[in-house]
Enzyme design. Structure first.
Site, short mmCIF file in Angstrom:
data_model
loop_
_atom_site.label_atom_id
_atom_site.label_comp_id
_atom_site.label_asym_id
_atom_site.label_seq_id
_atom_site.Cartn_x
_atom_site.Cartn_y
_atom_site.Cartn_z
N HIS A 67 5.78 -4.45 7.15
CA HIS A 67 5.55 -5.33 6.01
C HIS A 67 5.92 -4.63 4.72
CE1 HIS A 67 1.83 -3.51 7.59
NE2 HIS A 67 1.52 -3.23 6.33
N CYS A 173 -6.97 0.08 4.19
CA CYS A 173 -5.80 0.92 4.43
C CYS A 173 -5.02 1.05 3.13
CB CYS A 173 -4.91 0.36 5.55
SG CYS A 173 -4.06 -1.18 5.15
#
Length: 652
Positions: A67, A173
């Site tokens: 991504h 994250c």
């Protein structure tokens, strides 16, 4: 909105023959570009590869979810490649490194519409093995899309053999897109299998989602911190057993983490300790921790620089309309013109705000290292660096230690507070004394002696050395003296060395011995050059070499540079002092020598743009300034580009 609404049949490639990760990402990005989902394929790919360098995006069952979060993304979307044969150059968490189903997510830099959460739903939908198997066997694109939608809407976790126990999970994250949600999903599923209710709070890129409440915290057996970033609001869990691990660990062993929390936790979250409670083997390296501290301090310091610079700029610019060039002079405090009085105090107000630049930086640097126990000691260390103690102690001629002092004292404040907080043990009835009295009291006492016997004397001597150096070379050639003044002016961007150079240069100009040309150019060239670098990098090396935060900071530096405020470039100097200082000095010297060689002369201490009309031979002045700015901009871009290629710098 459902998942099929953020993709399309043209973005789904079933049974593709692509043979490696590079080809897959290239082909899927091209499809996103062709459909107008992204505006620049190369820049988007750069964002994707930067994310790939942070941690693996390959998961179990042969799935990969690369991504990219980028300002090139026009519409949030994802593209899919189902491969005819697995590729083996894609690291996965199960160690198989055989990926045959790829979902490439394109996420806008500013995701205010909530699309990020929707795309993250894709990640959790793929946690179901039956869903993944069905997607791999789909006979058509239409069937594939239908399966995606049904998978997204049927996620549920029914407890098996309900034990009546519950736990809290905090996940985050570095990118906050996929791992944050997948880790939470994995722990929810494992909890359901164990008969344990899991309340998961996601601290992702779109902020805190599904925040746990007081009742859930009170009833929970403990908390799992599955996080790559420091968890927010950790003090809420005081007294609870905890386990701290990486965000990827739940995808490998979620059930094991729950068992560990229930039977062998890492420790207890205490009111006195909001620091990173990770076990020794999972702590960040010292340099990584320090880098995070510097980055955190810079992010909080920038608004101070902007606010102070704006006040100074408004005051000086408004005063220049009345022909006043020294509005900071005390005589304007009682001037008959009320507007000039306001301009005077606005300028002083801006200078006052600037005094808090280093206290804020050092406070949040220490906070990043030691959490709340480091905040106040860091602020006090930064106050030393800003020279506020000289003001309060009525010490005349005191020399602040500047940005290097802020770095040293902020770092030491965090390290000392963290050490004391971890190693001082008190009876439970005295625990409240530790964060309120003992840790801050001892830390600031130690900082006093460090500053008194080391920081102030060392940087004071350094500053005096530079002063004497200028005086000793004052009778040298014009170009030599110009190079010395320009280099010292650019050295610390408004710090003590800069101010010493300014005091000597202004004294020479006042006696009409040597003009201020080199001084004024040394002030404006570095911030404008660094700011320009953040704008032109993509045109020079065809990719971004500054991250999004640095580009915003660069714009600030560029604007403040024209107002003769060099502090806007300090965040770059704090992150990469050796590179930034060296390039700044060379650019300032180059610009000064060119301008003076071409005949430019400036006798007035007016480096801001409204002082340019007072420069003798302005074209020569602008030629020198332009040369220095271009040198700094190109050097920053090219040096950073080489460091990125060698893996020394990672753009987030």
């Amino acid at each position: 909105m459902i998942l099929s609404h953020v993709t399309s049949p043209d973005l789904i490639v079933l049974d593709s023959p692509w043979q490696n990760r590079t080809e897959i990402l290239e082909q899927l990005s091209q499809r996103l570009f062709n459909l107008g989902k992204i505006s620049d394929k190369d820049r988007f790919l750069q964002a994707v590869w930067q994310r790939e360098s942070l941690s693996e995006t390959g998961f179990e069952q042969g799935i990969a979810i690369p991504h990219g979060k980028s300002d090139t993304v026009i519409h949030p979307a994802f593209a899919v490649a189902r491969l005819t044969r697995p590729v083996e150059d894609w690291p996965t968490m199960d160690g198989e490194d055989k990926v045959d189903l790829v979902f490439l997510l394109a996420v806008p830099e500013q995701d205010d519409a909530g699309h990020l959460r929707l795309l993250s739903a894709l990640s959790t939908a793929l946690m179901n093995e039956e869903n993944v198997l069905a997607l791999k066997q789909a006979q058509s694109t239409a069937e594939f899309l239908s399966l995606l939608d049904s998978a997204e809407t049927t996620q549920s976790h029914s407890l098996v053999n309900d034990t009546g126990k519950s736990i809290i999970v905090i996940t985050s994250c570095s990118a906050g897109i996929a791992h944050t949600y997948m880790a939470a999903e994995a722990l929810e599923k494992a909890g359901a299998a164990c008969g344990v209710t899991v309340y998961s709070e996601k601290q992702g890129a779109s902020g805190i989602e599904d925040a746990v409440n007081e009742t859930q915290i009170r009833q929970a057996e403990g908390v799992i911190f599955a996080a790559s970033l420091p968890p927010k609001g950790k003090a809420r869990f005081n007294g609870k057993p905890f386990v701290a691990t990486s965000v990827s660990e739940p995808l490998k062993n979620a059930e094991g983490l729950i068992e560990r929390l229930l039977h062998h936790p890492d420790g207890i979250v205490t009111a006195a300790s909001e620091t990173d409670e990770r076990p020794e083997g999972q702590k960040q390296g010292f340099l990584s921790q320090l880098y995070m501290g510097v980055s955190s301090g810079i992010s909080y310091m920038i608004p101070v620089i902007v606010a102070g610079g704006l006040m100074i700029g408004i005051g000086q610019l408004a005063a220049s309309i009345f022909g006043v060039t020294d509005i900071g002079n005390a005589t304007f405090a009682t001037h008959t013109n009320t507007l000039l009085v306001i301009c005077h105090f606005l300028t002083l107000y801006g200078n006052m705000i600037m005094k808090f630049m280093y206290p804020v930086f050092a406070a949040y640097m220490a906070y990043s290292i030691a959490d709340r126990p480091g905040l106040v000691p860091g602020f006090i260390g930064g106050a030393f660096a800003a020279g506020l103690h000289y003001t309060f102690w009525a010490v005349s001629g005191g020399i602040p230690s500047g940005f290097l002092g802020a770095l040293i004292l902020g770092m030491l404040a965090g390290i000392i507070a963290n050490y004391l907080n971890r190693h001082i043990r008190l009876h439970k009835h005295l625990q409240a004394m530790k964060p309120m009295l003992i840790v801050p009291g001892l830390t600031v006492l130690i900082l006093f002696f460090i500053n008194f016997y080391f920081v102030d004397p060392v940087f004071g001597s350094l500053n005096q050395f530079f002063q004497q150096f200028i005086i000793n070379h004052g009778n040298g050639s014009a170009l030599t003296l110009a190079a010395i003044i320009a280099s010292l002016t650019a050295f610390d961007l408004g710090g003590p060395v800069n101010k010493s150079a300014g005091a000597i240069a202004i004294g020479l100009a006042a006696d009409h011995i040597f003009p201020l040309t080199a001084r004024t150019l040394g002030i404006v060239i570095p911030p404008i050059g660094i700011g320009l670098a953040t704008v032109i990098d993509k045109y020079i090396v065809r990719q971004r070499v500054f991250d999004a935060n640095q580009r915003i900071t660069g714009t600030t530096s560029l604007i403040l540079g024209f107002l003769a405020i060099g502090e806007g470039a300090i965040p770059f100097m704090l992150k990469n002092p050796v590179i930034t200082i060296s390039i700044n000095i060379l650019g300032a010297v180059l610009g000064a020598i060119i301008a003076i060689s071409l005949g430019s002369v400036q006798w007035f201490p007016l480096p801001a743009i409204w002082g340019w009309p007072l420069v003798e031979h302005l074209p020569a002045y602008l030629a020198g300034m332009f040369s220095g700015v271009i040198f700094i901009a190109l050097a920053n871009v090219l040096v950073r580009y080489q460091l990125i290629k060698r893996g020394k710098i990672i753009i987030h």
